[in-house]
Design an enzyme around this catalytic site. Structure first.
Site, mmCIF file in Angstrom:
data_model
loop_
_atom_site.group_PDB
_atom_site.id
_atom_site.type_symbol
_atom_site.label_atom_id
_atom_site.label_comp_id
_atom_site.label_asym_id
_atom_site.label_seq_id
_atom_site.Cartn_x
_atom_site.Cartn_y
_atom_site.Cartn_z
ATOM 1 N N HIS A 132 -11.427 71.406 70.353
ATOM 2 C CA HIS A 132 -10.294 71.109 71.240
ATOM 3 C C HIS A 132 -10.711 71.107 72.708
ATOM 4 O O HIS A 132 -9.985 70.584 73.558
ATOM 5 C CB HIS A 132 -9.149 72.099 70.995
ATOM 6 C CG HIS A 132 -9.379 73.469 71.544
ATOM 7 N ND1 HIS A 132 -9.780 74.535 70.757
ATOM 8 C CD2 HIS A 132 -9.251 73.988 72.795
ATOM 9 C CE1 HIS A 132 -9.882 75.615 71.498
ATOM 10 N NE2 HIS A 132 -9.568 75.319 72.749
ATOM 11 N N ASP A 167 -12.646 73.733 64.289
ATOM 12 C CA ASP A 167 -12.564 73.729 65.753
ATOM 13 C C ASP A 167 -13.923 73.956 66.410
ATOM 14 O O ASP A 167 -14.060 74.769 67.320
ATOM 15 C CB ASP A 167 -11.567 74.781 66.231
ATOM 16 C CG ASP A 167 -11.049 74.496 67.644
ATOM 17 O OD1 ASP A 167 -11.466 73.471 68.226
ATOM 18 O OD2 ASP A 167 -10.236 75.289 68.152
ATOM 19 N N SER A 189 -12.440 79.416 75.405
ATOM 20 C CA SER A 189 -12.660 78.610 74.212
ATOM 21 C C SER A 189 -14.090 78.084 74.155
ATOM 22 O O SER A 189 -14.592 77.509 75.113
ATOM 23 C CB SER A 189 -11.686 77.433 74.185
ATOM 24 O OG SER A 189 -10.358 77.881 74.081
#
Length: 574
Positions: free
Chosen positions: A129, A160, A247
């Site tokens: 993402h 992910d 992230s």
């Protein structure tokens, strides 16, 4: 300096003026715009008053403080820590996502920052993402002001993860050597951490620009839903904060080895973060090594019922058999369909006993869902099952040993288009696309109140393929034209049939239009039962006119079996 004479002064270097010492300042001066710039030296004579400079370390780190005395063991530890920190990369991305309501257009660009880390093969790992639909990706080393161009080498939305490669200055697709000159060695992967193990999250979260280090402990290791894909995979829960920007950053153990990748946190909760475990990361890397690309996490392709109810166990005559789960349904396209039947009870997999709630032993004191074990397999692997089966209603059930191949999990309604524009087809102003989760999100399908057609589309997300390549073809809107008056309010409807022929996919619809020989086209929709009738002879011209009026570059965009883009420039190919 004379009044009216412009001057530009740039301080190049300086030396500290101290008590009773002369000093010099080297200055770059341009007396006027017509003269060439030149260096001059300004001398500071002995001062009659004391000018005492503060100790440099009081306000700024001195060379001495940077080289403070430590013993050899501490120096080695500090050096290793610095090498780990130098392997953490900051990622800048500009995203240009498609508009899933008008799939030929893109939304307004957005930008983001995230984290990544160096792995073997001159590659950088981050979250999917973090670089999803990124048109520009730049990476930056710790303590470096320069940014380098990068691109996606592999993207794995299921868990992910994404792998990046660095580009050279000419964007020719070759990894630049300049970026790797001062980058530390790739981070090593460690073992899956135990509960209560201390870990550190490294990355560049919001609130600052430098490297951030947060500590926590492992709270859980169990199956969790991954927000990026909706898949349920093994995940680590930690009590360290994972904020925007974290992230893709590594989560390391006390030895500085990677035990996972930070990827999401729990909303409306404090200090609950989730980490892609090292076992899942290494599975993806091995999958890519074996096949040259990511192929997917495997499954049996069946749905199961738990057997915790005693009456159900008596009905199946399980007698003294312990645990087990019952097969309810096998997807028509899964490889296990030839081996498993409804009402089969699976008792063991590869010698591992399955509990009646569908869990299997993991580590001492820990249990995880059966799917967590199956997901460790690769395409072509075979599971050894012990099942309890009744051949027919007149026979007694007994134990069977069977070998069942596994296959990748494929959803009827895809979670992503893997960074590609969504497919679509325009026919006389009617816009069709395969149903996908991004489209449902664009329709706010998971809000409190939705229309009946959207509710019907949501039900399709829980269904499976009848044949390979099946899609839920959806009418997303009607672009107004005199030929489609009366239909212009239709939207969010599933296309059921074309001239009484069931429509299986967007490719199938395109084929039906091309091969149609009737004078009229009749389209039937669900769940409303609406019928749309169009004259075949006018469809081509109307489609071209609509595409011109609404600036649609092509009326048909799709992908073949090799994921290569297929489009039509004239009408819909009739």
């Amino acid at each position: 300096m004379k009044k009216g004479v412009p001057a530009k002064v740039l301080l190049v270097s300086w030396s500290l003026v101290t008590f009773h010492l002369a000093s010099t300042l080297q200055v770059y001066r341009q007396a006027s715009t017509r003269q060439s710039p030149q260096f001059i030296v300004l001398s500071a004579e002995k001062s009659t008053s004391a000018i005492v400079a503060p100790p440099p370390s009081l306000f700024w780190p001195s060379r001495e403080s940077q080289n403070h005395n430590v013993n050899n063991e501490d120096a080695e530890i500090e050096l290793y820590q610095q090498q780990v920190f130098d392997s953490i990369i900051k990622i800048y991305a500009t995203h240009s996502e498609p508009d899933f309501i008008m799939p030929w257009q893109k939304k307004h660009p957005t930008s983001s920052t995230s984290s990544g880390f160096v792995i073997d093969g001159n590659r950088i790992m981050t979250n999917a993402h973090s670089v999803e639909y990124a048109t520009i990706i730049q990476i930056q080393r710790r303590g470096d002001s320069k940014k380098y161009k990068a691109r996606i080498q592999h993207i794995v939305n299921d868990c992910d993860l994404a792998i990046l490669e660095v580009l050279d200055e000419d964007n020719l697709g070759m990894a630049t050597s300049e970026f790797w000159e001062n980058v530390a060695s790739p981070l090593e992967f460690g073992e899956l951490p135990q509960l209560q193990d201390e870990v550190e999250v490294l990355g560049y979260p919001e609130g600052g620009s430098g490297l951030s280090i947060t500590s926590g402990v492992v709270s859980r290791v169990e199956l969790q839903e991954y927000a990026q894909s909706g898949m349920h995979l093994l995940a680590i829960q930690i009590d360290a904060a994972i904020n925007a920007g974290n992230s893709g950053g590594p989560v390391v153990d006390e030895e500085g080895k990677v035990v996972g990748v930070a990827f999401q946190s729990l909303e409306k909760a404090e200090n609950i973060g989730y980490v892609v475990p090292v076992t899942v990361v290494q599975h993806v890397l091995e999958d890519i090594r074996r096949n040259g690309k990511y192929m997917g996490f495997c499954c049996l392709g069946a749905t199961f019922a738990h057997l915790e109810n005693q009456d159900a166990r008596e009905y199946l005559q399980l007698n003294d058999q312990k645990g087990g789960i019952m097969v309810r349904y096998c997807n028509p396209t899964c490889s296990a369909r030839e081996y498993l039947r409804p009402n089969d009870v699976i008792l063991k997999v590869d010698g591992i006993e399955i509990a009646s709630d569908g869990n299997v032993p993991f580590r001492p004191g820990e249990r995880v869902a059966l799917s967590s074990y199956i997901q460790t397999k690769f395409i072509g692997d075979v599971l050894s099952l012990v099942i309890w089966r009744r051949e027919d209603k007149d026979s007694e059930p007994r134990l069977y040993d069977i070998n069942v191949p596994v296959s990748p999990s494929v959803s009827l309604v895809p979670e992503h288009w893997d960074n590609k524009p969504p497919p679509y087809l325009v026919m006389a102003g009617l816009v069709f696309t395969p149903l996908s989760v991004p489209y449902l999100e664009a329709c706010n399908a998971w809000s409190d109140y939705v229309s009946d057609p959207v509710s019907h589309l949501l039900v399709q997300t829980r269904k499976s393929h009848k044949q390979e390549g099946d899609q839920v073809v959806t009418l997303i809107q009607v672009l107004a034209h005199p030929s489609n008056l009366g239909y212009d309010q239709f939207c969010d409807l599933q296309l059921k049939s074309f001239n009484e022929i069931e429509v299986r996919s967007l490719k199938h619809l395109h084929q039906l239009i091309q091969e149609c020989k009737e004078d009229y086209v009749r389209l039937k929709f669900m769940p409303t039962g609406n019928l749309v009738v169009l004259k075949l002879a006018t469809i081509q011209a109307v489609t071209e006119q609509v595409c011109h009026d609404y600036s649609i570059p092509t009326p048909y965009l799709n992908y073949d079996d090799s994921a290569t883009m297929v489009s039509a420039t004239n009408g819909v190919g009739m």
